[in-house]
Design a protein around this motif. Structure first.
Motif, PDB file in Angstrom:
ATOM      1  N   SER A  67       5.873 103.515  71.696  1.00 56.23           N
ATOM      2  CA  SER A  67       5.539 102.434  70.749  1.00 56.23           C
ATOM      3  C   SER A  67       5.612 101.085  71.448  1.00 56.23           C
ATOM      4  O   SER A  67       4.786 100.199  71.185  1.00 56.23           O
ATOM      5  CB  SER A  67       6.527 102.412  69.570  1.00 56.23           C
ATOM      6  OG  SER A  67       6.243 103.415  68.652  1.00 56.23           O
ATOM      7  N   THR A  68       6.601 100.909  72.312  1.00 55.82           N
ATOM      8  CA  THR A  68       6.749  99.614  72.989  1.00 55.82           C
ATOM      9  C   THR A  68       5.589  99.368  73.949  1.00 55.82           C
ATOM     10  O   THR A  68       5.064  98.257  74.049  1.00 55.82           O
ATOM     11  CB  THR A  68       8.083  99.559  73.761  1.00 55.82           C
ATOM     12  OG1 THR A  68       9.095 100.112  72.936  1.00 55.82           O
ATOM     13  CG2 THR A  68       8.450  98.143  74.127  1.00 55.82           C
TER      14      THR A  68
ATOM     15  N   LYS B  64      12.774 102.403  81.325  1.00 57.98           N
ATOM     16  CA  LYS B  64      13.450 103.356  82.210  1.00 57.98           C
ATOM     17  C   LYS B  64      14.967 103.127  82.184  1.00 57.98           C
ATOM     18  O   LYS B  64      15.745 104.072  82.101  1.00 57.98           O
ATOM     19  CB  LYS B  64      12.908 103.165  83.630  1.00 57.98           C
ATOM     20  CG  LYS B  64      13.148 104.354  84.520  1.00 57.98           C
ATOM     21  CD  LYS B  64      12.423 104.198  85.820  1.00 57.98           C
ATOM     22  CE  LYS B  64      13.207 104.896  86.912  1.00 57.98           C
ATOM     23  NZ  LYS B  64      12.876 104.396  88.232  1.00 57.98           N
ATOM     24  N   TRP B  65      15.369 101.856  82.193  1.00 60.19           N
ATOM     25  CA  TRP B  65      16.810 101.549  82.192  1.00 60.19           C
ATOM     26  C   TRP B  65      17.444 101.923  80.869  1.00 60.19           C
ATOM     27  O   TRP B  65      18.481 102.581  80.835  1.00 60.19           O
ATOM     28  CB  TRP B  65      17.042 100.058  82.480  1.00 60.19           C
ATOM     29  CG  TRP B  65      16.849  99.727  83.928  1.00 60.19           C
ATOM     30  CD1 TRP B  65      15.804  99.047  84.470  1.00 60.19           C
ATOM     31  CD2 TRP B  65      17.697 100.084  85.027  1.00 60.19           C
ATOM     32  NE1 TRP B  65      15.947  98.959  85.830  1.00 60.19           N
ATOM     33  CE2 TRP B  65      17.108  99.582  86.192  1.00 60.19           C
ATOM     34  CE3 TRP B  65      18.906 100.781  85.117  1.00 60.19           C
ATOM     35  CZ2 TRP B  65      17.677  99.755  87.463  1.00 60.19           C
ATOM     36  CZ3 TRP B  65      19.475 100.943  86.371  1.00 60.19           C
ATOM     37  CH2 TRP B  65      18.866 100.439  87.519  1.00 60.19           C
ATOM     38  N   ILE B  66      16.818 101.502  79.768  1.00 59.12           N
ATOM     39  CA  ILE B  66      17.509 101.676  78.484  1.00 59.12           C
ATOM     40  C   ILE B  66      17.478 103.108  77.971  1.00 59.12           C
ATOM     41  O   ILE B  66      18.332 103.503  77.208  1.00 59.12           O
ATOM     42  CB  ILE B  66      17.005 100.701  77.393  1.00 59.12           C
ATOM     43  CG1 ILE B  66      15.516 100.879  77.153  1.00 59.12           C
ATOM     44  CG2 ILE B  66      17.342  99.262  77.714  1.00 59.12           C
ATOM     45  CD1 ILE B  66      14.962  99.936  76.129  1.00 59.12           C
ATOM     46  N   THR B  67      16.496 103.899  78.433  1.00 65.57           N
ATOM     47  CA  THR B  67      16.473 105.305  77.979  1.00 65.57           C
ATOM     48  C   THR B  67      17.287 106.184  78.931  1.00 65.57           C
ATOM     49  O   THR B  67      17.447 107.370  78.689  1.00 65.57           O
ATOM     50  CB  THR B  67      15.035 105.872  77.946  1.00 65.57           C
ATOM     51  OG1 THR B  67      14.497 105.777  79.274  1.00 65.57           O
ATOM     52  CG2 THR B  67      14.144 105.126  76.976  1.00 65.57           C
TER      53      THR B  67
ATOM     54  N   ALA C 246       7.787  99.024  81.444  1.00 64.37           N
ATOM     55  CA  ALA C 246       8.114 100.339  82.021  1.00 64.37           C
ATOM     56  C   ALA C 246       9.513 100.315  82.636  1.00 64.37           C
ATOM     57  O   ALA C 246      10.297 101.257  82.460  1.00 64.37           O
ATOM     58  CB  ALA C 246       7.064 100.721  83.060  1.00 64.37           C
ATOM     59  N   HIS C 247       9.846  99.224  83.343  1.00 62.49           N
ATOM     60  CA  HIS C 247      11.179  99.108  83.961  1.00 62.49           C
ATOM     61  C   HIS C 247      12.264  99.105  82.902  1.00 62.49           C
ATOM     62  O   HIS C 247      13.246  99.834  82.996  1.00 62.49           O
ATOM     63  CB  HIS C 247      11.282  97.811  84.778  1.00 62.49           C
ATOM     64  CG  HIS C 247      10.748  97.985  86.168  1.00 62.49           C
ATOM     65  ND1 HIS C 247      11.332  98.842  87.077  1.00 62.49           N
ATOM     66  CD2 HIS C 247       9.698  97.414  86.803  1.00 62.49           C
ATOM     67  CE1 HIS C 247      10.645  98.797  88.204  1.00 62.49           C
ATOM     68  NE2 HIS C 247       9.648  97.952  88.064  1.00 62.49           N
TER      69      HIS C 247
ATOM     70  N   ASN D 262       3.734  92.137  79.927  1.00 69.46           N
ATOM     71  CA  ASN D 262       3.564  92.814  81.214  1.00 69.46           C
ATOM     72  C   ASN D 262       3.999  94.292  81.144  1.00 69.46           C
ATOM     73  O   ASN D 262       5.164  94.601  80.844  1.00 69.46           O
ATOM     74  CB  ASN D 262       4.397  92.044  82.245  1.00 69.46           C
ATOM     75  CG  ASN D 262       4.229  92.604  83.630  1.00 69.46           C
ATOM     76  OD1 ASN D 262       4.733  93.679  83.937  1.00 69.46           O
ATOM     77  ND2 ASN D 262       3.497  91.876  84.463  1.00 69.46           N
ATOM     78  N   LEU D 263       3.059  95.188  81.463  1.00 71.12           N
ATOM     79  CA  LEU D 263       3.320  96.623  81.302  1.00 71.12           C
ATOM     80  C   LEU D 263       4.354  97.127  82.295  1.00 71.12           C
ATOM     81  O   LEU D 263       5.155  98.024  81.986  1.00 71.12           O
ATOM     82  CB  LEU D 263       2.012  97.413  81.471  1.00 71.12           C
ATOM     83  CG  LEU D 263       1.031  97.287  80.305  1.00 71.12           C
ATOM     84  CD1 LEU D 263      -0.324  97.855  80.681  1.00 71.12           C
ATOM     85  CD2 LEU D 263       1.581  98.007  79.068  1.00 71.12           C
ATOM     86  N   GLU D 264       4.359  96.515  83.486  1.00 73.84           N
ATOM     87  CA  GLU D 264       5.323  96.948  84.501  1.00 73.84           C
ATOM     88  C   GLU D 264       6.748  96.601  84.062  1.00 73.84           C
ATOM     89  O   GLU D 264       7.679  97.398  84.200  1.00 73.84           O
ATOM     90  CB  GLU D 264       4.996  96.237  85.814  1.00 73.84           C
ATOM     91  CG  GLU D 264       5.309  97.084  87.030  1.00 73.84           C
ATOM     92  CD  GLU D 264       4.964  96.318  88.296  1.00 73.84           C
ATOM     93  OE1 GLU D 264       5.763  96.368  89.225  1.00 73.84           O
ATOM     94  OE2 GLU D 264       3.909  95.644  88.311  1.00 73.84           O
TER      95      GLU D 264
END
Ligand code: T5A
Length: 226
Positions: free
Chosen positions: A99-100, A120-123, A116-117, A111-113
């Motif tokens: 969704s994000t 990755k950290w929060i999940t 994505a970062h 910014n998609l990058e």
């Protein structure tokens, strides 16, 4: 790892309906299931949800919006998703990190990058094993969402995104279809413009196939199986 199944799509596409039906079906089969939602699913997350969706709360800058969704996700992963998967329960989640990417990335233009970062950290690297995208034209989804609002006794109000125009929602739909093309193993596009029971049957078929594979590998964690 137990299955972690997420439901995504435009407003009113039928995610919540299908997630609840799948939960009932899996419980009937004897599985232990935890169903949750984003934004929300924890005490903190539900409070932040109110800020995110309530149009009476002052306008949110796009990065503020992104960070508030991230707060909800970080809390949900820690408090609900990780512990449930560790206990070998099946986790169902109404929206997650896709969704994000679609709303804040493709539609709001952040910014998609960076997204994505952050994801990755929060999940903590936890990714859904199956994601159902309930695909339907935004006009149909919005109509359903508005019909539901009009029959509500209280809180008779659109949320922040239901106020956006159809063009915005078309971007959301296109964004999801783009994601699906990039992750064909994980993401299953389901035609959401059909009878509720027909869609449910499709979803159960896909989930049961994955469960059969897991159970065959000795991961079965059900108590009874009627
Ligand atoms: N968001 C969320 C972000 O921007 N970034 C993020 O990172 C995250 C996690 C969440 C909002 O937050 C945004 C996206 C969203 O705008 P929400 O209230 O949870 O807000 O909104 P939605 O997720 O869009 O949920 P809705 O409840 O509006 O829609 P659903 O869950 O898709 O649809 P559902 O199942 O509730 O059904 C809606 C109505 O349609 C009927 C149902 O009975 C119900 O009345 N219906 C059908 N009718 C006919 N045929 C079918 N097949 C039907 N299926 C359901």
């Amino acid at each position: 790892m137990s299955p972690f199944i997420t439901f995504e799509g435009v407003e009113g596409c039928g995610k919540t309906t299908q997630m609840e039906m799948l939960k009932e079906h899996l419980e009937w089969k004897g599985c232990q299931v935890v169903a949750t939602r984003e934004p929300g699913g924890t005490e903190l997350g539900e409070k932040v949800r109110n800020i995110l969706l309530n149009i009476d709360v002052h306008p949110l800058a796009p990065w503020s919006e992104l960070l508030l969704y991230s707060v909800c996700r970080a809390q949900l992963v820690n408090e609900v998703i990780k512990p449930a998967l560790k206990d070998k329960k099946i986790v169902l989640c109404d929206r997650f990190s896709d969704s994000t990417i679609v709303y804040q990335g493709y539609a709001r233009g952040l910014n998609l990058e960076a997204i994505a970062h952050l994801n990755k950290w929060i999940t903590e690297g936890i990714m859904p094993s199956i994601t159902f995208i309930m695909d339907c034209p935004p006009e149909i989804g919005l109509r359903r969402a508005l019909d539901r609002i009009n029959t509500r006794k209280e809180g008779n109000k659109e949320d922040r995104f239901e106020r956006e125009n159809v063009e915005f929602h078309k971007k959301i739909r296109d964004g999801y279809l783009r994601l699906a093309k990039e992750s064909t193993d994980r993401i299953k596009v389901i035609n959401g413009d059909r009878e509720i029971s027909v869609i449910h049957k499709d979803i159960c078929g896909i989930v049961e196939k994955q469960l059969d594979g897991l159970w065959a590998r000795g991961n079965r964690q059900t108590s009874t199986n009627p």
